[in-house]
Design an enzyme around this catalytic site. Structure first.
Site, short mmCIF file in Angstrom:
data_model
loop_
_atom_site.label_atom_id
_atom_site.label_comp_id
_atom_site.label_asym_id
_atom_site.label_seq_id
_atom_site.Cartn_x
_atom_site.Cartn_y
_atom_site.Cartn_z
N HIS A 155 0.84 -1.22 0.00
CA HIS A 155 0.00 0.00 0.00
C HIS A 155 0.86 1.26 0.00
O HIS A 155 0.45 2.28 0.53
CB HIS A 155 -0.95 0.03 1.20
N SER A 276 14.60 20.97 -17.70
CA SER A 276 13.41 21.77 -17.98
C SER A 276 13.82 23.01 -18.74
O SER A 276 14.93 23.53 -18.56
CB SER A 276 12.74 22.15 -16.66
N LYS A 282 16.02 21.41 -12.66
CA LYS A 282 15.29 20.16 -12.87
C LYS A 282 16.09 19.08 -13.56
O LYS A 282 16.89 19.32 -14.44
CB LYS A 282 14.04 20.44 -13.72
N GLU A 289 9.17 7.83 -17.57
CA GLU A 289 7.77 8.24 -17.79
C GLU A 289 7.30 7.84 -19.19
O GLU A 289 6.16 7.41 -19.39
CB GLU A 289 7.65 9.76 -17.61
#
Ligand code: ARG
Length: 463
Positions: A155, A276, A282, A289
């Site tokens: 969980h 970025s 970043k 992804e």
């Protein structure tokens, strides 16, 4: 002029010609198409349906065309609709009537099914190679990080400490099963439709066993209607690809979380990250992804063909032309994703201190403290309750179980003794899980050997 111009008085208009064409997609199957035609011509000559002279002209012509396509010198014309018509037309333009005899005793329906099956077999093999490479990287990492401990979670909440090797090997097992699915998909494609002709077989004295054999298929498909109408083998391949993408996607999800500043368990290498355009600090896990995102597309490819097939009566229907785009997309996407994941894994930095430090949060020892009491005669349910209460005390005090002293523990249960320290040590907790498949180093070594043995056996399949 279309190859079926005899029956027609008007040409298809330019829009419908382009709309109906599969050439932009199926030209990728030119090698399979040429191989299929060479086998067919060879069989026709063996069976005395065309002359040996015609067959050798056909083969030479087809090899010329293969060379031109490979060299990028072949001009495709959308009016040809598909790769089959393109190659046949070019052949006939070059060698005349011998080329026009090639289509004896076959149809594009068995031809396209043959090409697609050859492509599916080749693709499954390519994916098997890429799968094995990825598993090799996982095995190397599991060996390298054999002492690193991180919190195992359920969980998404801290549960029990586990070895990083154990965690990585869980993925190695998933990819091992994926390999088996790919083998099954390759085997499903390993039957030859060629010679089924349009749907009912042919009146010529052909030898379908010969063409199946020449093309390396296991056997000719016994039912001509089924031969031209079956696309199960593509569904099998896309299902195998979808499941494997799903596994990659789960691993990506872990890496995305693990590389956040909150976790800091891993640092992805610069070559597998992007920056970025506005925020200079970043470093984003774009490729993890992307693999996760592409998984959606691959599953969509599978769903698309399932939907295409579900309403089709026998035998060939033009709907089936929609089978190739998704399949080609799915196999290419998985192959690239395997490759990307293998690179990302081999270059990522594991921050073992951050993983170990995280083990000091979340009362990872709770199960083992309950086991300690249960092994001293307290019924497990009761032990669970006692330790639950100790955890509550810790939460209230803002401390961990191992911050409690013996007196605190004895207050809940007088069976606690000094040796409780072993049950509270993270390393001790890991090493105590010696059950088969468990996380103790000894048990992980056993499964590592099993993973390696499977990998070796699977590499053997590829030789
Ligand atoms: N381009 C077609 C496909 O990909 C080839 C088979 C066409 N057969 C036919 N009868 N129209 O499915």
């Amino acid at each position: 002029m279309a190859l079926w111009s005899g029956r027609f008085e008007e040409r298809t208009d330019a829009f419908t010609t382009a709309f109906g064409a599969s050439l932009p997609v199926d030209k990728q199957l030119f090698e399979e198409d040429i191989d299929g035609s060479i086998a067919h011509a060879t069989m026709l000559a063996t069976c005395g349906i065309i002359t040996e002279e015609d067959a050798s002209q056909i083969k030479a012509g087809l090899e010329d065309i293969r060379g031109e396509i490979k060299a990028g010198k072949f001009t495709f014309d959308i009016n040809d609709e598909d790769i089959h018509l393109s190659i046949e037309r070019a052949l006939t333009e070059r060698i005349g009537s011998a080329g026009a005899r090639l289509h004896t005793a076959r149809s594009r329906n068995d031809q396209v099914a043959t090409d697609t099956r050859l492509f599916a077999k080749k693709s499954a093999m390519n994916l098997m190679y890429a799968n094995v490479k990825l598993r090799q990287v996982l095995v190397d990492l599991a060996e390298r990080y054999s002492t690193v401990i991180l919190p195992g979670v359920t969980h998404m909440q801290h549960a029990q400490p586990v070895l990083l090797s154990h965690h990585l090997l869980a993925y190695a097992w998933m990819f091992t099963r994926d390999f088996t699915r790919l083998v099954a998909a390759r085997d499903a494609a390993d039957a030859c439709p060629l010679g089924a002709a349009a749907l009912g077989g042919t009146t010529y004295g052909t030898d379908r066993f010969q063409t199946a054999d020449l093309l390396g298929f296991d056997h000719p498909i016994p039912n001509s209607l089924d031969a031209v109408s079956d696309r199960d083998f593509l569904l099998d391949l896309m299902y195998a690809a979808s499941v494997s993408c799903m596994h990659l996607s789960r691993l990506c999800e872990e890496f995305i979380i693990w590389s956040t500043s909150e976790f800091g368990y891993i640092t992805l290498s610069d070559s597998y990250s992007t920056g970025s355009s506005i925020m200079p600090q970043k470093k984003n896990p774009d490729f993890a992804e992307l693999i996760r995102g592409k998984t959606g597309r691959v599953v969509g490819d599978l769903m698309g063909l399932l939907m295409t097939m579900k309403g089709l009566p026998l035998a060939y229907n033009k709907d089936m032309q929609e089978d190739k785009n998704g399949t080609i997309d799915a196999v290419l996407t998985l192959e690239q994703s395997y490759r990307c994941m293998a690179g990302m894994l081999s270059e990522m930095q594991v921050n073992s201190d951050a993983m170990r430090a995280a083990c000091d949060k979340g009362h990872l020892a709770a199960t083992d403290v309950a086991d300690y009491l249960a092994k001293r005669g307290v019924p497990f349910r009761k032990a669970h309750e006692i330790v639950g209460h100790l955890v509550l005390t810790c939460e209230k005090r803002g401390c961990m179980l191992d911050d409690l002293d013996l007196a605190d523990l004895k207050q809940e249960c007088d069976l606690f003794e000094d040796d409780i320290a072993d049950a509270l040590s993270i390393e001790g907790i890991v090493e105590a899980r010696t059950s088969y498949g468990g996380t103790a180093s000894e048990a992980v070594r056993v499964q590592l050997d099993e993973v390696k043995a499977r990998l070796k056996a699977d590499e053997g399949v590829l030789i």
